[in-house]
Motif scaffolding. Sequence first.
Motif, PDB file in Angstrom:
ATOM      1  N   SER A  73       0.834  -1.204   0.000  1.00 20.88           N
ATOM      2  CA  SER A  73       0.000   0.000   0.000  1.00 20.88           C
ATOM      3  C   SER A  73       0.870   1.255   0.000  1.00 20.88           C
ATOM      4  N   PHE A  74       2.034   1.189   0.634  1.00 21.92           N
ATOM      5  CA  PHE A  74       2.963   2.314   0.617  1.00 21.92           C
ATOM      6  C   PHE A  74       3.419   2.598  -0.818  1.00 21.92           C
ATOM      7  N   ASP A  75       3.719   1.560  -1.567  1.00 22.69           N
ATOM      8  CA  ASP A  75       4.120   1.713  -2.961  1.00 22.69           C
ATOM      9  C   ASP A  75       3.000   2.356  -3.777  1.00 22.69           C
ATOM     10  N   ARG A  76       1.761   1.960  -3.525  1.00 23.80           N
ATOM     11  CA  ARG A  76       0.618   2.571  -4.233  1.00 23.80           C
ATOM     12  C   ARG A  76       0.474   4.047  -3.877  1.00 23.80           C
ATOM     13  N   VAL A  77       0.695   4.383  -2.595  1.00 25.89           N
ATOM     14  CA  VAL A  77       0.632   5.779  -2.157  1.00 25.89           C
ATOM     15  C   VAL A  77       1.677   6.609  -2.890  1.00 25.89           C
ATOM     16  N   LEU A  78       2.913   6.115  -2.934  1.00 27.41           N
ATOM     17  CA  LEU A  78       3.979   6.839  -3.637  1.00 27.41           C
ATOM     18  C   LEU A  78       3.616   7.062  -5.097  1.00 27.41           C
ATOM     19  N   GLY A  79       3.119   6.025  -5.744  1.00 27.70           N
ATOM     20  CA  GLY A  79       2.737   6.142  -7.154  1.00 27.70           C
ATOM     21  C   GLY A  79       1.626   7.151  -7.367  1.00 27.70           C
ATOM     22  N   ALA A  80       0.636   7.132  -6.491  1.00 29.51           N
ATOM     23  CA  ALA A  80      -0.497   8.060  -6.621  1.00 29.51           C
ATOM     24  C   ALA A  80      -0.050   9.504  -6.423  1.00 29.51           C
ATOM     25  N   ILE A  81       0.778   9.738  -5.447  1.00 21.86           N
ATOM     26  CA  ILE A  81       1.232  11.113  -5.175  1.00 21.86           C
ATOM     27  C   ILE A  81       2.110  11.613  -6.323  1.00 21.86           C
ATOM     28  N   ARG A  82       2.979  10.773  -6.826  1.00 24.85           N
ATOM     29  CA  ARG A  82       3.893  11.193  -7.894  1.00 24.85           C
ATOM     30  C   ARG A  82       3.165  11.529  -9.193  1.00 24.85           C
ATOM     31  N   THR A  83       1.928  11.061  -9.360  1.00 20.87           N
ATOM     32  CA  THR A  83       1.177  11.364 -10.584  1.00 20.87           C
ATOM     33  C   THR A  83       0.303  12.610 -10.456  1.00 20.87           C
ATOM     34  N   ILE A  84       0.300  13.243  -9.296  1.00 25.15           N
ATOM     35  CA  ILE A  84      -0.491  14.460  -9.126  1.00 25.15           C
ATOM     36  C   ILE A  84       0.089  15.559 -10.013  1.00 25.15           C
ATOM     37  N   GLU A  85      -0.771  16.151 -10.827  1.00 18.80           N
ATOM     38  CA  GLU A  85      -0.332  17.227 -11.713  1.00 18.80           C
ATOM     39  C   GLU A  85       0.208  18.384 -10.882  1.00 18.80           C
ATOM     40  N   GLY A  86       1.371  18.863 -11.262  1.00 21.98           N
ATOM     41  CA  GLY A  86       2.009  19.959 -10.542  1.00 21.98           C
ATOM     42  C   GLY A  86       3.174  19.511  -9.679  1.00 21.98           C
ATOM     43  N   ILE A  87       3.291  18.219  -9.444  1.00 22.85           N
ATOM     44  CA  ILE A  87       4.432  17.686  -8.696  1.00 22.85           C
ATOM     45  C   ILE A  87       5.508  17.300  -9.704  1.00 22.85           C
ATOM     46  N   SER A  88       6.676  17.929  -9.578  1.00 23.85           N
ATOM     47  CA  SER A  88       7.743  17.674 -10.550  1.00 23.85           C
ATOM     48  C   SER A  88       8.801  16.713 -10.033  1.00 23.85           C
ATOM     49  N   ASN A  89       8.940  16.593  -8.703  1.00 16.48           N
ATOM     50  CA  ASN A  89       9.979  15.735  -8.157  1.00 16.48           C
ATOM     51  C   ASN A  89       9.632  15.407  -6.707  1.00 16.48           C
ATOM     52  N   THR A  90      10.024  14.219  -6.260  1.00 16.67           N
ATOM     53  CA  THR A  90       9.830  13.833  -4.864  1.00 16.67           C
ATOM     54  C   THR A  90      11.044  13.046  -4.380  1.00 16.67           C
ATOM     55  N   GLU A  91      11.190  13.028  -3.063  1.00 17.80           N
ATOM     56  CA  GLU A  91      12.197  12.175  -2.429  1.00 17.80           C
ATOM     57  C   GLU A  91      11.595  11.699  -1.116  1.00 17.80           C
ATOM     58  N   THR A  92      11.617  10.400  -0.902  1.00 20.80           N
ATOM     59  CA  THR A  92      10.944   9.821   0.253  1.00 20.80           C
ATOM     60  C   THR A  92      11.922   9.060   1.126  1.00 20.80           C
ATOM     61  N   SER A  93      11.792   9.254   2.439  1.00 17.16           N
ATOM     62  CA  SER A  93      12.584   8.508   3.408  1.00 17.16           C
ATOM     63  C   SER A  93      11.642   7.824   4.382  1.00 17.16           C
ATOM     64  N   ILE A  94      11.792   6.519   4.518  1.00 19.46           N
ATOM     65  CA  ILE A  94      10.979   5.769   5.477  1.00 19.46           C
ATOM     66  C   ILE A  94      11.547   6.030   6.876  1.00 19.46           C
ATOM     67  N   LEU A  95      10.654   6.287   7.824  1.00 18.99           N
ATOM     68  CA  LEU A  95      11.055   6.515   9.217  1.00 18.99           C
ATOM     69  C   LEU A  95      11.198   5.163   9.896  1.00 18.99           C
TER      70      LEU A  95
END
Length: 140
Positions: free
Chosen positions: A112-134
Amino acid sequence: MDDLDAELIALLRDDARMPVSALAKRLRVARATVQNRIARLERDGVIVGYTLRLKPHAEAHRIRAIMGIEVEGNQAQEVLRRLRGHAAVAALHTTNGRWDLMAELRADNLESFDRVLGAIRTIEGISNTETSILLTTHKL
């Protein structure tokens, strides 16, 4: 907002369930003063709600992460609107650093975390992301 309001808010941040009588005793004011100030702070929108904090091990099965988000051009408000509506986004912060936004993410498992990352990265207006698991929380 005066010094007494600031002290009251600090006490409520530490323990929002503290009884009014205990707050009054700690602040050295009448109980009615505390009740009136809380009511005013809520009415004026200074206090917008109360929340629940859990110890990290209480949700040991949950994946938690911080995502830095770079927003294209002037699309920040639309990106914020879309992220606010996403169930996996626990908190959003604007920043003055490399990233325009920081999002605290939560998911039940890695799939589900992978699906969340994919969904957020496809939001129009987001050009780049970097994620760190706590991994481990040392202080709340």
